[in-house]
Write a protein that holds these residues in place. Structure first.
Motif, PDB file in Angstrom:
ATOM      1  N   GLN A 119       0.772  -1.084  -0.075  1.00 25.87           N
ATOM      2  CA  GLN A 119      -0.061  -0.045  -0.047  1.00 25.87           C
ATOM      3  C   GLN A 119       0.860   1.210  -0.084  1.00 25.87           C
ATOM      4  O   GLN A 119       0.590   2.408  -0.537  1.00 25.87           O
ATOM      5  N   GLN A 123       3.461   1.814  -1.702  1.00 25.27           N
ATOM      6  CA  GLN A 123       3.788   2.225  -3.020  1.00 25.27           C
ATOM      7  C   GLN A 123       2.924   2.970  -3.606  1.00 25.27           C
ATOM      8  O   GLN A 123       3.162   3.815  -4.464  1.00 25.27           O
ATOM      9  N   ASP A 124       1.602   2.947  -2.985  1.00 21.64           N
ATOM     10  CA  ASP A 124       0.556   3.860  -3.899  1.00 21.64           C
ATOM     11  C   ASP A 124       0.246   4.915  -3.022  1.00 21.64           C
ATOM     12  O   ASP A 124      -0.513   5.778  -3.674  1.00 21.64           O
ATOM     13  N   ARG A 125       0.293   4.954  -1.882  1.00 20.52           N
ATOM     14  CA  ARG A 125      -0.188   6.233  -1.155  1.00 20.52           C
ATOM     15  C   ARG A 125       0.749   6.374   0.309  1.00 20.52           C
ATOM     16  O   ARG A 125       1.550   5.484   0.386  1.00 20.52           O
ATOM     17  N   LYS A 126       0.467   7.516   0.978  1.00 24.07           N
ATOM     18  CA  LYS A 126       1.373   7.860   1.848  1.00 24.07           C
ATOM     19  C   LYS A 126       0.739   7.110   3.255  1.00 24.07           C
ATOM     20  O   LYS A 126      -0.508   7.282   3.661  1.00 24.07           O
TER      21      LYS A 126
END
Length: 63
Positions: free
Chosen positions: A13, A15-18
């Motif tokens: 996760q 990789q896609d969001r902070k």
């Protein structure tokens, strides 16, 4: 503490969001204690850099 399954999901996760503060702290604690998850995290980073290089971004993620 996170299980390895939860930790790998959080790494994916990330990789896609902070991640939030609590998520980062829990993941960091897990990574301190789990060699397998540290290896998985390094592999994710390598694959991300390789993908960006193939896309012509010189290993840098898009801004």
């Amino acid at each position: 503490m996170l299980t390895c399954k939860q930790a790998t999901a959080a790494m994916s996760q990330a990789q896609d969001r902070k991640l939030g503060l609590r998520e980062r702290m829990n993941l960091g604690m897990h990574l301190l204690m789990c060699r397998g998850c540290r290896a998985f995290n390094r592999q994710l980073a390598f694959l991300r850099r390789a993908g960006h290089r193939l896309a012509g971004n010189d290993g840098e993620p898009p801004k």
